[in-house]
Motif scaffolding. Structure first.
Motif, PDB file in Angstrom:
ATOM      1  N   PHE A  92       0.819  -1.272   0.062  1.00  0.00           N
ATOM      2  CA  PHE A  92      -0.161  -0.175  -0.087  1.00  0.00           C
ATOM      3  C   PHE A  92       0.889   1.120  -0.084  1.00  0.00           C
ATOM      4  N   VAL A  93       1.904   1.243   1.019  1.00  0.00           N
ATOM      5  CA  VAL A  93       2.843   2.484   0.779  1.00  0.00           C
ATOM      6  C   VAL A  93       3.547   2.678  -0.496  1.00  0.00           C
ATOM      7  N   ARG A 131       4.834  14.861 -10.730  1.00  0.00           N
ATOM      8  CA  ARG A 131       5.606  15.038 -12.112  1.00  0.00           C
ATOM      9  C   ARG A 131       4.781  15.633 -13.143  1.00  0.00           C
ATOM     10  N   THR A 132       3.370  15.200 -12.976  1.00  0.00           N
ATOM     11  CA  THR A 132       2.499  15.975 -13.967  1.00  0.00           C
ATOM     12  C   THR A 132       2.280  17.458 -13.731  1.00  0.00           C
ATOM     13  N   ALA A 175       3.968   5.871  -5.654  1.00  0.00           N
ATOM     14  CA  ALA A 175       3.978   6.135  -6.700  1.00  0.00           C
ATOM     15  C   ALA A 175       2.949   6.846  -7.547  1.00  0.00           C
ATOM     16  N   HIS A 176       1.505   6.797  -6.863  1.00  0.00           N
ATOM     17  CA  HIS A 176       0.759   7.783  -7.411  1.00  0.00           C
ATOM     18  C   HIS A 176       0.945   9.378  -6.942  1.00  0.00           C
ATOM     19  N   ARG A 177       1.697   9.495  -5.719  1.00  0.00           N
ATOM     20  CA  ARG A 177       2.019  10.760  -5.484  1.00  0.00           C
ATOM     21  C   ARG A 177       3.274  11.289  -6.285  1.00  0.00           C
ATOM     22  N   ASP A 178       4.133  10.332  -6.838  1.00  0.00           N
ATOM     23  CA  ASP A 178       5.090  10.761  -7.633  1.00  0.00           C
ATOM     24  C   ASP A 178       4.759  11.149  -9.045  1.00  0.00           C
TER      25      ASP A 178
END
Length: 137
Positions: free
Chosen positions: A55-56, A68-69, A61-64
């Motif tokens: 989960f972490v 980046r977007t 990965a989602h936060r990164d």
């Protein structure tokens, strides 16, 4: 002979391994001796740690991806670098054909299949017109 495919065989082995692992864990924990409970607690803690780690990792990965977007959007809007102009030095073409004293060889033009088919169709129509003209005369 009826055999399982590789994917089904792998799935069956994985399922049997999981069932054997659960049964082994149950046989260690059910007798309630201290060693069995300790091993069961360690296995449970490692399973819980693995789930939390997954989960972490997904959250990071989602936060990164979001970060980046946002950086890309900011770069495109305001901080895009200007075009760079680079002067290319003039260099002589040092191929052997330049210095052998002969004229460059010319090659026959390449005709595509479509061009050849169109040309054949035109020739066939012209022949048909000539035949019709000869048959009328």
């Amino acid at each position: 002979m009826n055999t399982l495919s590789r994917n089904k065989l792998t799935d069956a082995v994985g399922a049997c391994t999981a069932i054997a692992g659960v049964l082994l864990l149950a046989t260690m924990v059910i007798p309630a001796d201290p060693l069995g409970r300790l091993v069961g607690a360690l296995i449970g803690a490692s399973l819980l740690t693995g789930i939390v780690g997954a989960f972490v990792r997904e959250g990071l990965a989602h936060r990164d991806h979001v970060r980046r977007t946002a950086q890309r959007a900011a770069l495109l809007q305001s901080e895009a670098p200007s075009r760079a102009v680079v002067a290319m030095p003039r260099v002589a073409d040092a191929t052997a054909s330049e210095f052998d004293g002969k004229e460059r060889l010319t090659f026959a033009p390449v005709v595509s299949l479509t061009e050849a088919q169109v040309e054949r169709g035109r020739a066939a129509r012209q022949r048909q017109k000539r035949r019709e003209a000869l048959s009328r005369a």
